[in-house]
Design a protein around this motif. Structure first.
Motif, PDB file in Angstrom:
ATOM      1  N   SER A  15       0.897  -1.321   0.177  1.00 19.10           N
ATOM      2  CA  SER A  15       0.074  -0.008  -0.076  1.00 19.10           C
ATOM      3  C   SER A  15       0.777   1.344  -0.200  1.00 19.10           C
ATOM      4  O   SER A  15       0.324   2.442   0.071  1.00 19.10           O
ATOM      5  N   TRP A  16       2.236   1.157  -0.162  1.00 18.98           N
ATOM      6  CA  TRP A  16       3.128   2.031  -0.060  1.00 18.98           C
ATOM      7  C   TRP A  16       4.291   1.811  -1.471  1.00 18.98           C
ATOM      8  O   TRP A  16       3.882   0.674  -1.956  1.00 18.98           O
ATOM      9  N   THR A  17       5.290   2.557  -1.596  1.00 16.60           N
ATOM     10  CA  THR A  17       6.118   2.191  -2.631  1.00 16.60           C
ATOM     11  C   THR A  17       7.603   2.094  -1.840  1.00 16.60           C
ATOM     12  O   THR A  17       7.842   3.094  -1.213  1.00 16.60           O
ATOM     13  N   LEU A  18       8.202   1.358  -2.346  1.00 15.54           N
ATOM     14  CA  LEU A  18       9.593   1.088  -2.306  1.00 15.54           C
ATOM     15  C   LEU A  18      10.378   0.906  -3.464  1.00 15.54           C
ATOM     16  O   LEU A  18      10.057  -0.016  -4.069  1.00 15.54           O
ATOM     17  N   TYR A  19      11.494   1.749  -3.597  1.00 13.70           N
ATOM     18  CA  TYR A  19      12.486   1.182  -4.687  1.00 13.70           C
ATOM     19  C   TYR A  19      13.970   1.535  -4.442  1.00 13.70           C
ATOM     20  O   TYR A  19      14.218   2.504  -3.514  1.00 13.70           O
ATOM     21  N   VAL A  20      14.887   0.762  -5.258  1.00 10.70           N
ATOM     22  CA  VAL A  20      16.243   1.108  -5.133  1.00 10.70           C
ATOM     23  C   VAL A  20      16.462   1.951  -6.416  1.00 10.70           C
ATOM     24  O   VAL A  20      16.352   1.512  -7.456  1.00 10.70           O
ATOM     25  N   ARG A  21      17.055   3.434  -6.319  1.00 14.91           N
ATOM     26  CA  ARG A  21      17.112   4.234  -7.449  1.00 14.91           C
ATOM     27  C   ARG A  21      18.693   4.055  -7.724  1.00 14.91           C
ATOM     28  O   ARG A  21      19.342   4.392  -6.689  1.00 14.91           O
ATOM     29  N   GLN A  22      19.092   3.649  -9.019  1.00 12.54           N
ATOM     30  CA  GLN A  22      20.314   3.532  -9.142  1.00 12.54           C
ATOM     31  C   GLN A  22      20.716   4.280 -10.659  1.00 12.54           C
ATOM     32  O   GLN A  22      19.810   4.200 -11.684  1.00 12.54           O
ATOM     33  N   ALA A  23      21.693   4.746 -10.589  1.00 12.42           N
ATOM     34  CA  ALA A  23      22.034   5.715 -11.669  1.00 12.42           C
ATOM     35  C   ALA A  23      23.653   6.086 -12.024  1.00 12.42           C
ATOM     36  O   ALA A  23      24.015   5.921 -10.843  1.00 12.42           O
ATOM     37  N   THR A  24      24.042   6.550 -12.846  1.00 16.04           N
ATOM     38  CA  THR A  24      25.427   6.882 -13.231  1.00 16.04           C
ATOM     39  C   THR A  24      25.312   8.415 -12.619  1.00 16.04           C
ATOM     40  O   THR A  24      26.360   9.110 -12.366  1.00 16.04           O
ATOM     41  N   HIS A  25      24.101   8.995 -12.752  1.00 18.27           N
ATOM     42  CA  HIS A  25      24.053  10.446 -12.502  1.00 18.27           C
ATOM     43  C   HIS A  25      22.716  10.781 -11.917  1.00 18.27           C
ATOM     44  O   HIS A  25      21.709  10.449 -12.790  1.00 18.27           O
ATOM     45  N   PHE A  26      22.499  11.482 -10.688  1.00 15.04           N
ATOM     46  CA  PHE A  26      21.179  11.928 -10.490  1.00 15.04           C
ATOM     47  C   PHE A  26      21.079  13.262 -10.805  1.00 15.04           C
ATOM     48  O   PHE A  26      21.620  14.206 -10.555  1.00 15.04           O
ATOM     49  N   ARG A  27      19.964  13.580 -11.880  1.00 18.63           N
ATOM     50  CA  ARG A  27      19.930  14.771 -12.510  1.00 18.63           C
ATOM     51  C   ARG A  27      19.088  15.410 -11.622  1.00 18.63           C
ATOM     52  O   ARG A  27      18.052  15.003 -11.076  1.00 18.63           O
ATOM     53  N   PHE A  28      19.212  16.899 -11.831  1.00 15.83           N
ATOM     54  CA  PHE A  28      18.277  17.792 -11.301  1.00 15.83           C
ATOM     55  C   PHE A  28      16.942  17.643 -11.574  1.00 15.83           C
ATOM     56  O   PHE A  28      16.837  17.842 -13.004  1.00 15.83           O
ATOM     57  N   ALA A  29      15.905  17.642 -10.856  1.00 15.12           N
ATOM     58  CA  ALA A  29      14.569  17.419 -11.385  1.00 15.12           C
ATOM     59  C   ALA A  29      13.826  17.945 -10.039  1.00 15.12           C
ATOM     60  O   ALA A  29      13.300  17.040  -9.322  1.00 15.12           O
ATOM     61  N   TRP A  30      13.426  19.224 -10.130  1.00 18.54           N
ATOM     62  CA  TRP A  30      12.854  19.698  -9.000  1.00 18.54           C
ATOM     63  C   TRP A  30      11.247  19.193  -9.067  1.00 18.54           C
ATOM     64  O   TRP A  30      10.597  19.391 -10.056  1.00 18.54           O
ATOM     65  N   HIS A  31      10.855  18.675  -7.981  1.00 17.34           N
ATOM     66  CA  HIS A  31       9.440  18.050  -7.988  1.00 17.34           C
ATOM     67  C   HIS A  31       8.844  17.937  -6.743  1.00 17.34           C
ATOM     68  O   HIS A  31       9.396  18.325  -5.599  1.00 17.34           O
ATOM     69  N   PHE A  32       7.813  17.689  -6.710  1.00 22.66           N
ATOM     70  CA  PHE A  32       7.064  17.489  -5.308  1.00 22.66           C
ATOM     71  C   PHE A  32       5.936  16.336  -5.582  1.00 22.66           C
ATOM     72  O   PHE A  32       5.385  15.941  -6.433  1.00 22.66           O
ATOM     73  N   HIS A  33       5.213  15.827  -4.408  1.00 25.24           N
ATOM     74  CA  HIS A  33       4.312  14.713  -4.512  1.00 25.24           C
ATOM     75  C   HIS A  33       3.445  14.572  -3.028  1.00 25.24           C
ATOM     76  O   HIS A  33       3.805  15.317  -2.072  1.00 25.24           O
ATOM     77  N   ARG A  34       2.449  14.059  -3.306  1.00 21.95           N
ATOM     78  CA  ARG A  34       1.463  13.958  -2.072  1.00 21.95           C
ATOM     79  C   ARG A  34       2.197  12.821  -1.002  1.00 21.95           C
ATOM     80  O   ARG A  34       1.652  12.877   0.027  1.00 21.95           O
ATOM     81  N   GLU A  35       2.983  12.354  -1.231  1.00 22.07           N
ATOM     82  CA  GLU A  35       3.583  11.303  -0.468  1.00 22.07           C
ATOM     83  C   GLU A  35       4.652  11.973   0.618  1.00 22.07           C
ATOM     84  O   GLU A  35       5.350  12.873   0.137  1.00 22.07           O
ATOM     85  N   TYR A  36       4.879  11.202   2.016  1.00 25.66           N
ATOM     86  CA  TYR A  36       6.140  11.537   2.528  1.00 25.66           C
ATOM     87  C   TYR A  36       7.082  10.558   1.920  1.00 25.66           C
ATOM     88  O   TYR A  36       6.974   9.576   1.232  1.00 25.66           O
ATOM     89  N   GLU A  37       8.497  10.918   2.004  1.00 30.29           N
ATOM     90  CA  GLU A  37       9.258  10.354   1.318  1.00 30.29           C
ATOM     91  C   GLU A  37      10.674  10.224   2.375  1.00 30.29           C
ATOM     92  O   GLU A  37      11.054  11.207   2.684  1.00 30.29           O
ATOM     93  N   LEU A  38      10.913   8.851   2.419  1.00 31.11           N
ATOM     94  CA  LEU A  38      12.234   8.579   3.278  1.00 31.11           C
ATOM     95  C   LEU A  38      13.130   8.062   2.357  1.00 31.11           C
ATOM     96  O   LEU A  38      13.009   7.212   1.581  1.00 31.11           O
ATOM     97  N   THR A  39      14.389   8.610   2.392  1.00 33.71           N
ATOM     98  CA  THR A  39      15.504   8.403   1.310  1.00 33.71           C
ATOM     99  C   THR A  39      16.699   8.240   2.192  1.00 33.71           C
ATOM    100  O   THR A  39      17.200   9.029   3.012  1.00 33.71           O
ATOM    101  N   LEU A  40      17.246   7.195   1.789  1.00 32.80           N
ATOM    102  CA  LEU A  40      18.650   7.005   2.447  1.00 32.80           C
ATOM    103  C   LEU A  40      19.572   6.669   0.999  1.00 32.80           C
ATOM    104  O   LEU A  40      19.439   5.859   0.166  1.00 32.80           O
ATOM    105  N   ILE A  41      20.596   7.634   1.122  1.00 32.35           N
ATOM    106  CA  ILE A  41      21.805   7.372  -0.037  1.00 32.35           C
ATOM    107  C   ILE A  41      22.561   6.340   0.633  1.00 32.35           C
ATOM    108  O   ILE A  41      23.147   6.425   1.705  1.00 32.35           O
TER     109      ILE A  41
END
Length: 277
Positions: A15-41
């Motif tokens: 009922s929620w979202t979990l994913y591992v974001r992998q990339a050679t480069h995290f690009r600037f993408a200014w955004h917002f959403h209705r969800e809380y976001e817990l992020t661990l680098i």
């Protein structure tokens, strides 16, 4: 690039979202959403933008960002793999009144404080095993992480107390144009006229608009970007302080030393020595 609304769908198993974001480069993408976001680098370094807060991030960086709060990550290119573990959830993902129950009063307070974004000490909770868990255990582990974070006295707000997200279309487009310009051009001379052109405003109006919308001045925001870039070079290279100063957009060394001390509480040389010990 304008800040955009990100629509997030829960999966068929959660009922929620979990994913591992992998990339050679995290690009600037200014955004917002209705969800809380817990992020661990977990891998990579760069700059984290949350509201009017501009800070460096690296492995272990942990944040909780509330709904509708604009944010993004801009990684340092050419530094290998970048990875983040991201959990996104709505306040009612376990039922409308779940976090209103007395046993979760501390978590409810944590979620309220995340309206400005919250930063925690590195690896205050470890989310690394979540992706391997079955859905029930995964959800219980998320609740456990929120409970443990709610008990920490060292959580710190990110966006300033005067920052109020303004999400109407015209305001969002203008502020995003300014932030994008500063992010891309900080190493060179950035004039108020250039900022004004990006926002389609008169120079004086652009300055007032940025201060009113973000709670920060254009000069202050630009200085944070430049000092953050200088910190990376001081840690990761043996280049001279004067060379780093010039490459990060400072007009002279004395100004660089003064601004660096204001933001870091020490001189550039002291900062480098701290990281080399």
């Amino acid at each position: 690039m304008r800040a955009f609304y990100e629509h997030i769908e829960a999966t068929s198993q959660l009922s929620w979202t979990l994913y591992v974001r992998q990339a050679t480069h995290f690009r600037f993408a200014w955004h917002f959403h209705r969800e809380y976001e817990l992020t661990l680098i977990t891998q990579g370094t760069g700059t984290r933008f949350v509201g009017d807060c501009v800070e460096e991030y690296g492995p272990g960086d942990l944040t909780l960002i509330g709904p509708q709060l604009p944010h993004t990550y801009q990684s340092v290119p050419g530094h290998g793999r970048h990875e983040a573990i991201v959990a996104q959830f709505r306040r009612d993902f376990l039922g409308r009144d779940f976090f209103d129950r007395p046993e979760f009063a501390d978590v409810a307070a944590l979620l309220e404080r995340s309206a400005r974004g919250l930063g925690f000490p590195p690896y205050a909770v470890d989310l690394g095993d979540l992706d391997a868990m079955p859905p029930p255990e995964r959800t219980l582990a998320l609740i456990d992480a929120l409970v443990r974070l709610s008990r920490r006295a060292d959580a710190r707000p990110l966006a300033g107390d005067r920052y109020v997200p303004s999400l109407n279309g015209a305001t969002r487009d203008r502020i995003d144009a300014i932030v994008r310009l500063l992010n891309e051009e900080y190493a060179g001379p950035v004039t108020l006229e250039a900022v004004a052109r990006a926002a389609h405003l008169a120079p004086a109006s652009a300055s007032r608009f940025f201060r009113r919308t973000t709670g920060a001045t254009i000069t202050g925001y630009l200085t944070m970007l430049r000092v953050n870039a200088a910190c990376r070079l001081l840690r990761e290279t043996d280049r001279t302080v004067s060379g780093i100063s010039a490459d990060c957009g400072f007009s002279n060394l004395s100004n660089f030393n003064r601004r660096f001390r204001e933001l870091r509480g020490m001189s550039p040389r002291e900062y480098r020595a701290l990281w080399r010990t």
